[in-house]
Design a protein around this motif. Sequence first.
Motif, PDB file in Angstrom:
ATOM      1  N   TYR A   1       0.875  -1.174   0.000  1.00  0.00           N
ATOM      2  CA  TYR A   1       0.000   0.000   0.000  1.00  0.00           C
ATOM      3  C   TYR A   1       0.912   1.223   0.000  1.00  0.00           C
ATOM      4  N   LEU A   2       1.088   1.813  -1.172  1.00  0.00           N
ATOM      5  CA  LEU A   2       2.031   2.917  -1.351  1.00  0.00           C
ATOM      6  C   LEU A   2       1.279   4.240  -1.443  1.00  0.00           C
ATOM      7  N   PHE A   3       1.620   5.166  -0.571  1.00  0.00           N
ATOM      8  CA  PHE A   3       0.967   6.471  -0.607  1.00  0.00           C
ATOM      9  C   PHE A   3       1.357   7.223  -1.875  1.00  0.00           C
ATOM     10  N   GLU A   4       0.355   7.807  -2.514  1.00  0.00           N
ATOM     11  CA  GLU A   4       0.580   8.539  -3.767  1.00  0.00           C
ATOM     12  C   GLU A   4       1.409   9.800  -3.550  1.00  0.00           C
ATOM     13  N   ALA A   5       1.257  10.391  -2.384  1.00  0.00           N
ATOM     14  CA  ALA A   5       1.960  11.631  -2.080  1.00  0.00           C
ATOM     15  C   ALA A   5       2.464  11.581  -0.647  1.00  0.00           C
ATOM     16  N   LEU A   6       3.358  12.498  -0.316  1.00  0.00           N
ATOM     17  CA  LEU A   6       3.952  12.511   1.025  1.00  0.00           C
ATOM     18  C   LEU A   6       2.886  12.574   2.107  1.00  0.00           C
ATOM     19  N   ARG A   7       3.136  11.841   3.182  1.00  0.00           N
ATOM     20  CA  ARG A   7       2.238  11.818   4.332  1.00  0.00           C
ATOM     21  C   ARG A   7       3.061  11.626   5.606  1.00  0.00           C
ATOM     22  N   PRO A   8       2.520  12.077   6.760  1.00  0.00           N
ATOM     23  CA  PRO A   8       3.267  11.985   8.022  1.00  0.00           C
ATOM     24  C   PRO A   8       3.514  10.552   8.478  1.00  0.00           C
ATOM     25  N   THR A   9       4.529  10.406   9.315  1.00  0.00           N
ATOM     26  CA  THR A   9       4.839   9.117   9.932  1.00  0.00           C
ATOM     27  C   THR A   9       3.643   8.514  10.673  1.00  0.00           C
ATOM     28  N   PRO A  10       2.918   9.280  11.508  1.00  0.00           N
ATOM     29  CA  PRO A  10       1.790   8.659  12.213  1.00  0.00           C
ATOM     30  C   PRO A  10       0.704   8.138  11.283  1.00  0.00           C
ATOM     31  N   VAL A  11       0.547   8.746  10.111  1.00  0.00           N
ATOM     32  CA  VAL A  11      -0.438   8.238   9.143  1.00  0.00           C
ATOM     33  C   VAL A  11       0.023   6.888   8.610  1.00  0.00           C
ATOM     34  N   LEU A  12       1.331   6.727   8.428  1.00  0.00           N
ATOM     35  CA  LEU A  12       1.867   5.430   8.012  1.00  0.00           C
ATOM     36  C   LEU A  12       1.608   4.377   9.080  1.00  0.00           C
ATOM     37  N   SER A  13       1.855   4.709  10.346  1.00  0.00           N
ATOM     38  CA  SER A  13       1.596   3.771  11.442  1.00  0.00           C
ATOM     39  C   SER A  13       0.118   3.395  11.478  1.00  0.00           C
ATOM     40  N   PHE A  14      -0.749   4.387  11.291  1.00  0.00           N
ATOM     41  CA  PHE A  14      -2.193   4.147  11.256  1.00  0.00           C
ATOM     42  C   PHE A  14      -2.557   3.230  10.085  1.00  0.00           C
ATOM     43  N   ALA A  15      -1.924   3.438   8.941  1.00  0.00           N
ATOM     44  CA  ALA A  15      -2.220   2.644   7.739  1.00  0.00           C
ATOM     45  C   ALA A  15      -1.839   1.177   7.937  1.00  0.00           C
ATOM     46  N   VAL A  16      -0.715   0.916   8.615  1.00  0.00           N
ATOM     47  CA  VAL A  16      -0.306  -0.471   8.883  1.00  0.00           C
ATOM     48  C   VAL A  16      -1.424  -1.197   9.622  1.00  0.00           C
ATOM     49  N   ARG A  17      -1.997  -0.537  10.610  1.00  0.00           N
ATOM     50  CA  ARG A  17      -3.070  -1.141  11.399  1.00  0.00           C
ATOM     51  C   ARG A  17      -4.380  -1.195  10.599  1.00  0.00           C
ATOM     52  N   HIS A  18      -4.667  -0.124   9.867  1.00  0.00           N
ATOM     53  CA  HIS A  18      -5.921  -0.029   9.115  1.00  0.00           C
ATOM     54  C   HIS A  18      -6.017  -1.121   8.048  1.00  0.00           C
ATOM     55  N   PHE A  19      -4.922  -1.359   7.333  1.00  0.00           N
ATOM     56  CA  PHE A  19      -4.932  -2.331   6.237  1.00  0.00           C
ATOM     57  C   PHE A  19      -4.578  -3.746   6.696  1.00  0.00           C
ATOM     58  N   GLY A  20      -4.315  -3.921   7.986  1.00  0.00           N
ATOM     59  CA  GLY A  20      -3.956  -5.236   8.498  1.00  0.00           C
ATOM     60  C   GLY A  20      -2.640  -5.735   7.944  1.00  0.00           C
ATOM     61  N   CYS A  21      -1.667  -4.833   7.838  1.00  0.00           N
ATOM     62  CA  CYS A  21      -0.366  -5.187   7.270  1.00  0.00           C
ATOM     63  C   CYS A  21       0.504  -5.919   8.289  1.00  0.00           C
ATOM     64  N   GLN A  22       1.459  -6.649   7.760  1.00  0.00           N
ATOM     65  CA  GLN A  22       2.458  -7.294   8.623  1.00  0.00           C
ATOM     66  C   GLN A  22       3.651  -6.368   8.902  1.00  0.00           C
ATOM     67  N   GLY A  23       3.765  -5.313   8.117  1.00  0.00           N
ATOM     68  CA  GLY A  23       4.881  -4.392   8.306  1.00  0.00           C
ATOM     69  C   GLY A  23       4.651  -3.093   7.557  1.00  0.00           C
ATOM     70  N   GLY A  24       5.635  -2.231   7.642  1.00  0.00           N
ATOM     71  CA  GLY A  24       5.550  -0.950   6.954  1.00  0.00           C
ATOM     72  C   GLY A  24       6.891  -0.263   6.938  1.00  0.00           C
ATOM     73  N   VAL A  25       7.032   0.723   6.079  1.00  0.00           N
ATOM     74  CA  VAL A  25       8.272   1.506   6.002  1.00  0.00           C
ATOM     75  C   VAL A  25       7.921   2.968   5.768  1.00  0.00           C
ATOM     76  N   MET A  26       8.569   3.842   6.537  1.00  0.00           N
ATOM     77  CA  MET A  26       8.450   5.286   6.361  1.00  0.00           C
ATOM     78  C   MET A  26       9.822   5.824   5.990  1.00  0.00           C
ATOM     79  N   LEU A  27       9.884   6.543   4.862  1.00  0.00           N
ATOM     80  CA  LEU A  27      11.137   7.151   4.427  1.00  0.00           C
ATOM     81  C   LEU A  27      11.212   8.560   4.994  1.00  0.00           C
ATOM     82  N   THR A  28      12.060   8.741   5.992  1.00  0.00           N
ATOM     83  CA  THR A  28      12.207  10.022   6.668  1.00  0.00           C
ATOM     84  C   THR A  28      13.456  10.000   7.526  1.00  0.00           C
ATOM     85  N   ALA A  29      14.037  11.164   7.724  1.00  0.00           N
ATOM     86  CA  ALA A  29      15.096  11.313   8.737  1.00  0.00           C
ATOM     87  C   ALA A  29      14.610  12.258   9.813  1.00  0.00           C
ATOM     88  N   SER A  30      13.280  12.314   9.962  1.00  0.00           N
ATOM     89  CA  SER A  30      12.654  13.098  11.012  1.00  0.00           C
ATOM     90  C   SER A  30      13.137  14.543  10.988  1.00  0.00           C
TER      91      SER A  30
END
Length: 579
Positions: free
Chosen positions: A122-151
């Motif tokens: 599940y690849l976001f079309e445009a940039l989104r915050p780290t917490p949205v990625l964490s939410f998406a992992v849970r929302h889509f029932g994923c086994q994992g996720g990756v956020m590209l950021t150096a905070s």
Amino acid sequence: MNTIDQATNNRIQQWLTAEYDSETVAQVQQLVDNNEETELIDSFYKDLEFGTGGLRGIMGVGSNRMNKYTIGKATQGLANYLKKQFPDQAIKVAVSYDSRNNSQKFGHLVADVFSANGIHVYLFEALRPTPVLSFAVRHFGCQGGVMLTASHNPKEYNGYKAYWNDGGQLVAPHDKNVITEVDAISSVTEIKFDRQPENITLVGEDFDQHYVDANKKLSIHPEAVAAEKDLKIVFSSIHGTGVTIVPKMLEAWGFTNVHLVEEQATPDGNFPTVVYPNPEEEEAMSMAKKKGEELDADVVMATDPDADRVGLAVKNHKGEIQLLNGNQIGSLLIYYVLSSKKENGSLKDNDFIVKTIVTSNLMTAISDSFSVKHYETLTGFKFIGEVMTRVEGKENYLVGGEESYGFLVGDLVRDKDAVNACAFIAEMAAYFKSQGKSLFDVLLSLYEQYGFYQEKLISLTKKGKAGAEEIKQMMADLRANAPQTLGGVAVKEIRDYAHGVATVLASNSQSSIDLPKSDVLQFITVDGDVISARPSGTEPKIKFYCSVKEPLASRDAYEETAIKLEEKVKNIMADIVKD
């Protein structure tokens, strides 16, 4: 090239082979031809490792840099590990990225490698915050996720935060097990780079509504927001992802008077208006603060590039816009949540809060006064997320925070969430304003009730291999020659988290520390001052944290007490920070 050791030279030679693309080989060859030994050593002396924030480093060629091959190798290792852990499942991962240079390119690269391994992305079309990625992992029932950021790191950095199926960053044993899988990849030819489009689902802007709606249900005092909907709010995303969703969140909660810092509202990985895109830095908050002063704002907030940290400024007792630190923000949020829930009768016996070991004990004092359990974790919000997951279904997480401006109210995600925090800070300000109080008024009340806590953080930057060795030596020296007094006050206890031992000096008695091992030293004085030394897990820095406390007799004594505590902090830090 005389100073380059054999292991480093072997890595350099490996990167000059046909396994790597011609552009990469040319860049490495240029460093060799120009005899740039320091750059070659720093780029190749080790492989990037997972720290408290995952994989993070300067962009460029080399095994110790963020690039196509180090990111590809990490992703291939993670893919291999996911397949071993979930052998009979159709594996899914979520991938997002922030505004940093190359983040989008790296995000698509990660999606390519996962898809080539038969993993659905599940690849976001445009940039989104780290917490949205964490939410998406849970929302889509994923086994994992990756956020590209150096905070909040400087612009030359990028990073890779890996997430598990709970929406939290990798913790033991998964973090080390993934590294084992990554290290087992002996050649970059083992990395599957060929994108399989059928395994990639693009996630569009409409997904934001799921996240916003879920957060809005957490609101404690919607009636206060309705009464103070014109609360004057200034917000800056500091050229990051916050602009994509913080304004939406504040609008959805009912706030109608939100002013963006337009000069910082365009996502830009060069962060042109700041030295560092870090709301912990006064300079990074300066434009937002200035706009707040111009508008006579009630609340001034700014988020870092991936919108997991938030800085805050409020009007003080003199009517001036004053920056609050992370300890103060977190303490206010904990007090707001606990006092509101007690007021409406919704506090439960199994409720709890969480803070890290270098975060103010004011948070603990507040939770104790409400008879709410608290947990302490190592530094890094992933450890707070780990506690949340470990006790899920048995205990009820309310709120948590760390001094480095990371907070989370409610359990929708498993990482710090500045978008969620912005909404709650605004609601908290509206609630207290409806009672005729500012957030600074409330902070002074906390100091009167629990004691005036004053904190300071000093960070020393030590770059490259030489810097890493210097930091290691500084910690070794502190262990070998532990201070007996700090700022003229006797040290009562030393906690060495690397060895898991707490020592009371007067009796020389020892007890074990029930936390994972970590390279942290804490010195606790007879006055209750807490001084911590800790190499950063995400930056080339060693950090020294100091927290002191004194009773606040009255609000009129605020300035006098603050000056006294500042002097005490200064004296303590002079004894322990040697640069």
